[in-house]
Design an enzyme around this catalytic site. Sequence first.
Site, PDB file in Angstrom:
ATOM      1  N   SER A  31       0.770  -1.127  -0.085  1.00 15.25           N
ATOM      2  CA  SER A  31       0.122   0.090   0.066  1.00 15.25           C
ATOM      3  C   SER A  31       0.805   1.059  -0.090  1.00 15.25           C
ATOM      4  O   SER A  31       1.523   1.263   0.885  1.00 15.25           O
ATOM      5  CB  SER A  31      -0.844   0.099   1.374  1.00 15.25           C
ATOM      6  OG  SER A  31      -1.835  -0.745   1.263  1.00 15.25           O
ATOM      7  N   HIS A  62      -4.498  -0.478  -4.761  1.00 18.18           N
ATOM      8  CA  HIS A  62      -3.866  -1.315  -5.272  1.00 18.18           C
ATOM      9  C   HIS A  62      -4.217  -1.329  -6.859  1.00 18.18           C
ATOM     10  O   HIS A  62      -5.321  -1.615  -7.312  1.00 18.18           O
ATOM     11  CB  HIS A  62      -4.084  -2.792  -4.782  1.00 18.18           C
ATOM     12  CG  HIS A  62      -3.595  -2.802  -3.113  1.00 18.18           C
ATOM     13  ND1 HIS A  62      -4.181  -2.306  -2.124  1.00 18.18           N
ATOM     14  CD2 HIS A  62      -2.351  -3.465  -2.824  1.00 18.18           C
ATOM     15  CE1 HIS A  62      -3.498  -2.432  -1.273  1.00 18.18           C
ATOM     16  NE2 HIS A  62      -2.442  -3.210  -1.324  1.00 18.18           N
ATOM     17  N   HIS A  84      -4.610 -10.021  -1.232  1.00 12.69           N
ATOM     18  CA  HIS A  84      -4.784 -10.487   0.142  1.00 12.69           C
ATOM     19  C   HIS A  84      -5.852 -11.737   0.645  1.00 12.69           C
ATOM     20  O   HIS A  84      -6.756 -11.627  -0.223  1.00 12.69           O
ATOM     21  CB  HIS A  84      -5.113  -9.266   1.020  1.00 12.69           C
ATOM     22  CG  HIS A  84      -4.159  -8.102   0.690  1.00 12.69           C
ATOM     23  ND1 HIS A  84      -4.417  -7.348  -0.267  1.00 12.69           N
ATOM     24  CD2 HIS A  84      -3.171  -7.548   1.355  1.00 12.69           C
ATOM     25  CE1 HIS A  84      -3.432  -6.107  -0.376  1.00 12.69           C
ATOM     26  NE2 HIS A  84      -2.852  -6.354   0.684  1.00 12.69           N
ATOM     27  N   TYR A  86      -7.895 -11.506   2.757  1.00 15.29           N
ATOM     28  CA  TYR A  86      -9.252 -10.980   3.244  1.00 15.29           C
ATOM     29  C   TYR A  86     -10.113 -10.646   2.140  1.00 15.29           C
ATOM     30  O   TYR A  86     -11.264 -10.233   2.193  1.00 15.29           O
ATOM     31  CB  TYR A  86      -8.913  -9.725   4.143  1.00 15.29           C
ATOM     32  CG  TYR A  86      -7.939  -8.547   3.690  1.00 15.29           C
ATOM     33  CD1 TYR A  86      -8.563  -7.651   2.633  1.00 15.29           C
ATOM     34  CD2 TYR A  86      -6.855  -8.156   4.145  1.00 15.29           C
ATOM     35  CE1 TYR A  86      -8.030  -6.785   2.301  1.00 15.29           C
ATOM     36  CE2 TYR A  86      -6.122  -7.194   3.411  1.00 15.29           C
ATOM     37  CZ  TYR A  86      -6.529  -6.463   2.552  1.00 15.29           C
ATOM     38  OH  TYR A  86      -6.008  -5.498   2.000  1.00 15.29           O
ATOM     39  N   GLU A  87      -9.657 -10.516   1.038  1.00 14.49           N
ATOM     40  CA  GLU A  87     -10.356 -10.128  -0.276  1.00 14.49           C
ATOM     41  C   GLU A  87     -11.266 -11.347  -0.645  1.00 14.49           C
ATOM     42  O   GLU A  87     -12.252 -11.201  -1.403  1.00 14.49           O
ATOM     43  CB  GLU A  87      -9.540  -9.808  -1.556  1.00 14.49           C
ATOM     44  CG  GLU A  87      -8.697  -8.484  -1.310  1.00 14.49           C
ATOM     45  CD  GLU A  87      -7.709  -8.293  -2.357  1.00 14.49           C
ATOM     46  OE1 GLU A  87      -8.212  -7.784  -3.404  1.00 14.49           O
ATOM     47  OE2 GLU A  87      -6.555  -8.539  -2.221  1.00 14.49           O
ATOM     48  N   ALA A 114       2.956  -2.032   4.172  1.00 18.16           N
ATOM     49  CA  ALA A 114       2.781  -1.203   5.100  1.00 18.16           C
ATOM     50  C   ALA A 114       2.270  -2.221   6.384  1.00 18.16           C
ATOM     51  O   ALA A 114       1.566  -2.994   6.444  1.00 18.16           O
ATOM     52  CB  ALA A 114       1.483  -0.260   4.848  1.00 18.16           C
ATOM     53  N   MET A 212      -1.134  -7.519   7.179  1.00 14.17           N
ATOM     54  CA  MET A 212      -1.983  -8.273   6.682  1.00 14.17           C
ATOM     55  C   MET A 212      -1.712  -9.030   5.209  1.00 14.17           C
ATOM     56  O   MET A 212      -2.425  -9.347   4.424  1.00 14.17           O
ATOM     57  CB  MET A 212      -3.323  -7.422   6.315  1.00 14.17           C
ATOM     58  CG  MET A 212      -3.909  -6.796   7.532  1.00 14.17           C
ATOM     59  SD  MET A 212      -5.453  -6.009   7.225  1.00 14.17           S
ATOM     60  CE  MET A 212      -5.723  -4.743   8.400  1.00 14.17           C
ATOM     61  N   SER A 213      -0.189  -8.899   5.072  1.00 14.87           N
ATOM     62  CA  SER A 213       0.151  -9.825   3.551  1.00 14.87           C
ATOM     63  C   SER A 213       1.408 -10.083   4.011  1.00 14.87           C
ATOM     64  O   SER A 213       1.715 -10.640   5.136  1.00 14.87           O
ATOM     65  CB  SER A 213       0.376  -8.534   2.624  1.00 14.87           C
ATOM     66  OG  SER A 213       1.387  -7.617   3.061  1.00 14.87           O
ATOM     67  N   ASN A 236       2.016   3.360  11.056  1.00 16.43           N
ATOM     68  CA  ASN A 236       1.426   3.863  12.254  1.00 16.43           C
ATOM     69  C   ASN A 236       1.712   2.909  13.413  1.00 16.43           C
ATOM     70  O   ASN A 236       2.247   1.586  13.006  1.00 16.43           O
ATOM     71  CB  ASN A 236      -0.312   3.661  12.070  1.00 16.43           C
ATOM     72  CG  ASN A 236      -0.432   2.226  11.444  1.00 16.43           C
ATOM     73  OD1 ASN A 236      -0.767   1.793  10.303  1.00 16.43           O
ATOM     74  ND2 ASN A 236      -0.905   1.445  12.427  1.00 16.43           N
ATOM     75  N   HIS A 248      -7.201   3.529   6.677  1.00 15.54           N
ATOM     76  CA  HIS A 248      -6.162   3.400   5.494  1.00 15.54           C
ATOM     77  C   HIS A 248      -5.622   4.544   5.010  1.00 15.54           C
ATOM     78  O   HIS A 248      -4.510   4.434   4.499  1.00 15.54           O
ATOM     79  CB  HIS A 248      -7.272   2.709   4.491  1.00 15.54           C
ATOM     80  CG  HIS A 248      -6.311   2.134   3.273  1.00 15.54           C
ATOM     81  ND1 HIS A 248      -5.316   0.924   3.432  1.00 15.54           N
ATOM     82  CD2 HIS A 248      -6.317   2.564   1.955  1.00 15.54           C
ATOM     83  CE1 HIS A 248      -5.061   1.104   2.316  1.00 15.54           C
ATOM     84  NE2 HIS A 248      -5.304   1.694   1.366  1.00 15.54           N
TER      85      HIS A 248
HETATM   86  N1  HPA Z   1      -2.197  -3.402  11.150  1.00 14.35           N
HETATM   87  C1  HPA Z   1      -2.399  -4.343  10.225  1.00 14.35           C
HETATM   88  N2  HPA Z   1      -1.990  -3.944   9.004  1.00 14.35           N
HETATM   89  C2  HPA Z   1      -1.614  -2.664   8.936  1.00 14.35           C
HETATM   90  C3  HPA Z   1      -1.516  -1.908   9.767  1.00 14.35           C
HETATM   91  C4  HPA Z   1      -1.776  -2.262  10.952  1.00 14.35           C
HETATM   92  O1  HPA Z   1      -1.782  -1.532  12.090  1.00 14.35           O
HETATM   93  N3  HPA Z   1      -0.997  -0.572   9.425  1.00 14.35           N
HETATM   94  C5  HPA Z   1      -0.868  -0.910   8.025  1.00 14.35           C
HETATM   95  N4  HPA Z   1      -0.947  -1.961   7.734  1.00 14.35           N
END
Ligand code: HPA
Length: 273
Positions: A31, A62, A84, A86-87, A114, A212-213, A236, A248
């Site tokens: 991302s 994406h 991903h 989750y998709e 990310a 998540m990847s 973050n 996001h």
């Molecule tokens: N958690 C999971 N995936 C992420 C995060 C997070 O805090 N930040 C960016 N991708």
Amino acid sequence: MGNLSDRMNEAKAFIESKTDYKPTLGLILGSGLGVIADRIEAPVKIKYGEIPHFPVSTVEGHEGQFVIGKLMGKTVIAMQGRFHYYEGYSIQDITFPVRVMKSLGVEHIILTNAAGGLNPDFSGGTLMLITDQINIMGISPLIGENESDLGPRFPDASNIYDKTFNYKVIEEARSLDIDLKEGVYFYFTGPAYETPAEVRLARLLGGDAVGMSTAPEAIVAAHMSMKVTGISCITNMAAGIQKTALNHKEVVETANRVQSTFIKLVNRIIEIA
Ligand code: HPA
């Protein structure tokens, strides 16, 4: 549909019908990090939707294409956008592009993402070299029949993120004056960001970042004896550590903010790969 090798070969044949490039290095761009693919010289772009047996990406931010061409003198294939779990695709489907890269001749893959920071030494904008990963989600892309031509039934996972190459990356980051941290990537499927309790658990279990990847792709690459390098952009601090709500937009904004440093680092990694 055929077995996995047949599907890989069909995807490979399609890509090879579009380009004479023989990529040796793969890049998966997370991302806000897809901009690297825009630097590829004389690019050939192939939308995932055109490639046999590929899922189609839906997530915001994406792009959903392979970009093949020259970067820092190397022939590379980049995924601008990834799949991903989750998709809603199967865990095997989301890692299929890594299999296809291998069949095209890719021996070394650079995975970027990310991620949320768990380690208190990190803050928004930190870059983290992945040293290892934790996946306790109960899903593995290696579940199912094993094709022994691709890799062993029980692959070693003690050196997924090649340690020797990682040492070199750390040295190069130092010479570029980039403050590259190191750490363990803890995989959650998402798509909800973690709860503060899950974040505490991940930290307690040895994670430095959550995301998540990457973990499924890395294990598939390791299964096929590919060299793997991983970089997380800590966009973050994870939920509960960061006091404000996660979103996001913030993830993409932070990734954009560190883009130039990130590009410098990845370019150097490509050079020494
Ligand atoms: N958690 C999971 N995936 C992420 C995060 C997070 O805090 N930040 C960016 N991708």
